[in-house]
Design a protein around this motif. Structure first.
Motif, PDB file in Angstrom:
ATOM      1  N   THR A 164     -82.207 -45.937 -18.819  1.00  9.56           N
ATOM      2  CA  THR A 164     -81.121 -46.864 -19.133  1.00  9.56           C
ATOM      3  C   THR A 164     -80.800 -47.688 -17.897  1.00  9.56           C
ATOM      4  O   THR A 164     -81.373 -47.470 -16.824  1.00  9.56           O
ATOM      5  CB  THR A 164     -79.857 -46.093 -19.568  1.00  9.56           C
ATOM      6  N   ALA A 165     -79.858 -48.605 -18.043  1.00 16.00           N
ATOM      7  CA  ALA A 165     -79.428 -49.410 -16.900  1.00 16.00           C
ATOM      8  C   ALA A 165     -78.653 -48.555 -15.893  1.00 16.00           C
ATOM      9  O   ALA A 165     -78.611 -48.877 -14.707  1.00 16.00           O
ATOM     10  CB  ALA A 165     -78.559 -50.574 -17.374  1.00 16.00           C
ATOM     11  N   GLU A 166     -78.075 -47.461 -16.367  1.00 15.38           N
ATOM     12  CA  GLU A 166     -77.353 -46.551 -15.481  1.00 15.38           C
ATOM     13  C   GLU A 166     -78.364 -45.698 -14.707  1.00 15.38           C
ATOM     14  O   GLU A 166     -79.326 -45.206 -15.295  1.00 15.38           O
ATOM     15  CB  GLU A 166     -76.443 -45.632 -16.281  1.00 15.38           C
ATOM     16  N   GLN A 186     -79.031 -36.591 -18.134  1.00 12.47           N
ATOM     17  CA  GLN A 186     -78.927 -37.064 -16.762  1.00 12.47           C
ATOM     18  C   GLN A 186     -79.891 -36.287 -15.882  1.00 12.47           C
ATOM     19  O   GLN A 186     -79.823 -35.062 -15.793  1.00 12.47           O
ATOM     20  CB  GLN A 186     -77.506 -36.883 -16.243  1.00 12.47           C
ATOM     21  N   ARG A 237     -78.645 -38.547 -24.786  1.00 16.31           N
ATOM     22  CA  ARG A 237     -78.809 -38.985 -23.401  1.00 16.31           C
ATOM     23  C   ARG A 237     -78.843 -37.748 -22.518  1.00 16.31           C
ATOM     24  O   ARG A 237     -78.225 -36.743 -22.832  1.00 16.31           O
ATOM     25  CB  ARG A 237     -77.643 -39.883 -22.993  1.00 16.31           C
ATOM     26  N   TRP A 256     -81.150 -41.102 -18.994  1.00 14.64           N
ATOM     27  CA  TRP A 256     -82.279 -41.362 -19.884  1.00 14.64           C
ATOM     28  C   TRP A 256     -81.826 -41.211 -21.328  1.00 14.64           C
ATOM     29  O   TRP A 256     -81.072 -40.297 -21.649  1.00 14.64           O
ATOM     30  CB  TRP A 256     -83.404 -40.362 -19.612  1.00 14.64           C
ATOM     31  N   GLU A 257     -82.266 -42.111 -22.183  1.00 13.27           N
ATOM     32  CA  GLU A 257     -81.997 -41.993 -23.611  1.00 13.27           C
ATOM     33  C   GLU A 257     -83.241 -41.439 -24.280  1.00 13.27           C
ATOM     34  O   GLU A 257     -84.354 -41.840 -23.958  1.00 13.27           O
ATOM     35  CB  GLU A 257     -81.642 -43.351 -24.214  1.00 13.27           C
ATOM     36  N   THR A 302     -80.875 -38.390 -31.572  1.00 14.09           N
ATOM     37  CA  THR A 302     -80.824 -39.210 -30.366  1.00 14.09           C
ATOM     38  C   THR A 302     -79.858 -38.585 -29.379  1.00 14.09           C
ATOM     39  O   THR A 302     -78.994 -37.787 -29.753  1.00 14.09           O
ATOM     40  CB  THR A 302     -80.353 -40.647 -30.674  1.00 14.09           C
TER      41      THR A 302
END
Length: 79
Positions: free
Chosen positions: A13-15, A35, A33, A19-20, A31
């Motif tokens: 992700t942009a962060e 870290q 996310r 990760w998605e 689905t």
């Protein structure tokens, strides 16, 4: 990627370090996310979730089969 016959994706992700992930199991789409700094660790976490879903599906099918068999009449001894 494919793990045990289940296709999944892991995308940065942009962060930073987020990760998605996504996978389809049967008619369900899961689905989430996670870290971590490493893409390989993010993929490993998704594989663990897929393994858990497969175990749950297998135990659910086993329990349904056991319930079906217990509904059958007992076999006669033939005497």
């Amino acid at each position: 990627m494919i793990h045990r016959g289940v296709q999944f994706t892991v995308v940065a992700t942009a962060e930073p370090d987020i990760w998605e992930w996504r996978y389809e199991f049967g008619d369900q789409v899961k689905t989430g996310r996670t870290q971590t700094r490493l893409a390989a660790l993010a993929a490993r976490r998704v594989k663990s979730k897929i393994d858990a879903a497969l175990r749950a599906a297998k135990s659910g099918a086993t329990q349904q089969g056991a319930a079906t068999r217990s509904d059958l009449p007992a076999a006669s001894s033939g005497r």
